[in-house]
Design a protein around this motif. Structure first.
Motif, PDB file in Angstrom:
ATOM      1  N   ASP A 214     -40.890 174.429  60.051  1.00  0.00           N
ATOM      2  CA  ASP A 214     -40.508 174.854  58.704  1.00  0.00           C
ATOM      3  C   ASP A 214     -41.419 175.979  58.222  1.00  0.00           C
ATOM      4  OD1 ASP A 214     -39.484 174.954  56.117  1.00  0.00           O
ATOM      5  OD2 ASP A 214     -40.680 173.249  55.422  1.00  0.00           O
ATOM      6  N   ALA A 218     -40.304 179.925  57.425  1.00  0.00           N
ATOM      7  CA  ALA A 218     -40.548 180.604  56.149  1.00  0.00           C
ATOM      8  C   ALA A 218     -41.394 181.857  56.366  1.00  0.00           C
ATOM      9  CB  ALA A 218     -41.239 179.659  55.170  1.00  0.00           C
ATOM     10  N   HIS A 229     -41.339 183.879  51.030  1.00  0.00           N
ATOM     11  CA  HIS A 229     -40.350 182.793  51.072  1.00  0.00           C
ATOM     12  C   HIS A 229     -41.066 181.446  51.071  1.00  0.00           C
ATOM     13  CE1 HIS A 229     -36.466 184.899  51.993  1.00  0.00           C
ATOM     14  NE2 HIS A 229     -37.326 185.875  52.260  1.00  0.00           N
ATOM     15  N   LYS A 230     -40.532 180.512  50.310  1.00  0.00           N
ATOM     16  CA  LYS A 230     -41.090 179.167  50.288  1.00  0.00           C
ATOM     17  C   LYS A 230     -40.568 178.356  51.464  1.00  0.00           C
ATOM     18  CE  LYS A 230     -42.253 178.215  45.465  1.00  0.00           C
ATOM     19  NZ  LYS A 230     -42.048 177.272  44.341  1.00  0.00           N
ATOM     20  N   THR A 231     -41.313 177.321  51.804  1.00  0.00           N
ATOM     21  CA  THR A 231     -40.874 176.405  52.850  1.00  0.00           C
ATOM     22  C   THR A 231     -39.839 175.430  52.292  1.00  0.00           C
ATOM     23  OG1 THR A 231     -42.685 174.901  52.301  1.00  0.00           O
ATOM     24  CG2 THR A 231     -43.088 176.517  54.041  1.00  0.00           C
ATOM     25  N   SER A 232     -39.060 174.871  53.182  1.00  0.00           N
ATOM     26  CA  SER A 232     -38.081 173.857  52.767  1.00  0.00           C
ATOM     27  C   SER A 232     -38.789 172.625  52.223  1.00  0.00           C
ATOM     28  CB  SER A 232     -37.193 173.469  53.954  1.00  0.00           C
ATOM     29  OG  SER A 232     -36.443 174.578  54.401  1.00  0.00           O
TER      30      SER A 232
END
Length: 434
Positions: A214, A218, A229-232
């Motif tokens: 993950d 990102a 970008h953020k992680t899930s």
């Protein structure tokens, strides 16, 4: 200038610049509303004065990021407390320092900053631009090996500003950070998969591997787009009510916890392998029979797997022929302690026909082999009978038993379920010494 006159000026500017798209025209209208003291498009609540002040603050802090604190102070000085004048000067300053240059073309921030910059560049702001361009101030500069104060122009757009804007516009810092994040995530995923063997270690390793993938994903998106970008995992935490300001940090701490468990688990296995003893051995031995913990509670899955692998070539046990004929190879609870066949073969070879030496090597009572009534039982496939590490709760665990699946001489021992074993599953031969 009255609000009515100012609004008319903005309308004229928009009419003369038909090339502006809807977003740019909307942004200019919003800034115009802030400058004239009216509501900012319904976005910022409160009184008219508060809205204008908020818009001015947003202007200064977000789109005039190149302004030096001395320049901000000079604008306040020149405006003399007139919020409309202060907003006009900040729009003019945006034009002079090219406040849109740091943003990626087409982004929402770029559209808003460019709209303000274009407004500040319009003819209606020529006087404001000229006023700011004529300002100068004392700045500390380094020359000839020392620092000195110099009177330098203010509200300029230097080479260093251009360089910084280029790096920001193309997201160089974000891309580098994304590349580093991608690499870290990949290593984390590999480390997590290496941790995954059995039991709790596999759960922690699986989480570490999944979160590493993950993180890498990102980071790759940040590297390719130049936008963070953020992680899930962070989005999932936010969905559970965690503040966006802390979601990534909490997600990161959870990964650190899983990694810490992996390190501890590995060090514990190395300590057992190096010393041949289990931490907390005395506590385990002092625990009453039947209440001792499962070996998986104090030994790593890796250590257990490696120890049981010694039995891949078969298992062996020694017993008197009398007991074999009377009870079989199992204890009253159906279990049986066994040794690794390969180690027994080596010990018998090294004993060189000396029964006392073999007794000592196997930890057997002195004189065990001297009766001439001892048989050797070999089980070719002990894994078929629930081969496992002894816990010390077995009926055959005597005062010589120690935790860790080892004899006092460090040879391996294990447990099988002998209740279901058939004569066809083992061979028996008398033990004879020359």
């Amino acid at each position: 200038m009255s609000s009515e006159a100012f609004s008319q000026m903005v309308d004229t500017y928009l009419s003369n610049n038909t090339q502006l798209d809807r977003n740019e025209r909307g942004a200019i209208t919003q800034w115009a509303a802030a400058l004239s003291g009216s509501a900012v498009g319904g976005v910022i609540g409160g009184t008219t004065g508060a809205q204008s002040g908020a818009a001015v603050s947003l202007d200064a802090e977000r789109y005039n990021r190149q302004l030096h604190p001395d320049e901000v102070a000079r604008i306040k000085q020149l405006s003399g407390g007139d919020k409309e004048k202060e907003a006009r000067l900040k729009a003019a300053a945006c034009a002079l320092v090219k406040c849109s240059a740091e943003f990626t073309v087409g982004s929402a921030d770029y559209v808003k900053a460019q709209a303000l910059e274009q407004l500040g560049n319009s003819d209606a702001y020529a006087t404001d631009r000229a006023q700011l361009a004529s300002q100068s101030g004392s700045q500390l500069v380094y020359a000839m090996g020392s620092y000195a104060n110099a009177n330098l122009p203010m509200f300029g757009y230097s080479i260093s500003d251009q360089t910084g804007d280029a790096l920001s516009r193309y997201g160089v810092g974000t891309r580098i950070g994304g590349l580093v994040q991608t690499t870290e995530g990949e290593f984390q995923a590999l480390g997590g998969m290496a941790m995954c063997t059995t039991g709790v270690a596999c759960l922690a390793g699986s989480y570490l591997a999944a979160s590493g993938i993950d993180t890498a994903y990102a980071g790759a998106n940040s590297f390719l787009s130049g936008i963070s970008h953020k992680t899930s995992g962070a989005y999932l935490l936010e969905g559970l009510g965690v503040s966006p300001a802390y979601s990534e940090a909490i997600y990161g701490f959870s990964q650190m916890g899983a990694a810490g468990f992996g390190v501890w688990n590995g060090l514990r296995g190395e300590a057992i392998a190096a010393t041949g003893s289990v931490p907390g051995t005395n506590d385990i031995l002092s625990t009453p029979l039947g209440q001792r913990p499962d070996p998986a509670a104090y030994m790593t899955p890796e250590y257990i797997s490696q120890d049981l692998a010694l039995f891949d070539e078969g298992a062996t046990k020694f017993m008197t022929e009398t007991n074999f004929n009377k009870y079989g190879i199992g204890q009253i609870d159906g279990t049986s302690f066994v040794l690794a066949k390969t180690e027994v073969d080596m010990l018998m070879k090294n004993a060189n026909g000396d029964p006392a030496r073999l007794e000592q090597s196997l930890g057997l009572p002195s004189g065990f082999f001297s009766t001439g009534n001892v048989v050797r039982v070999d089980i070719p496939s002990p894994g078929d009978f629930n081969l496992r590490m002894p816990s010390g709760n077995e009926a055959g665990a005597n005062g010589f038993w120690i935790p860790g699946g080892k004899l006092p001489n460090n040879n391996a021992e294990a447990i099988i379920d002998a209740g279901s074993i058939l004569p066809s599953n083992y061979t028996i031969s008398p033990v004879k010494f020359k």
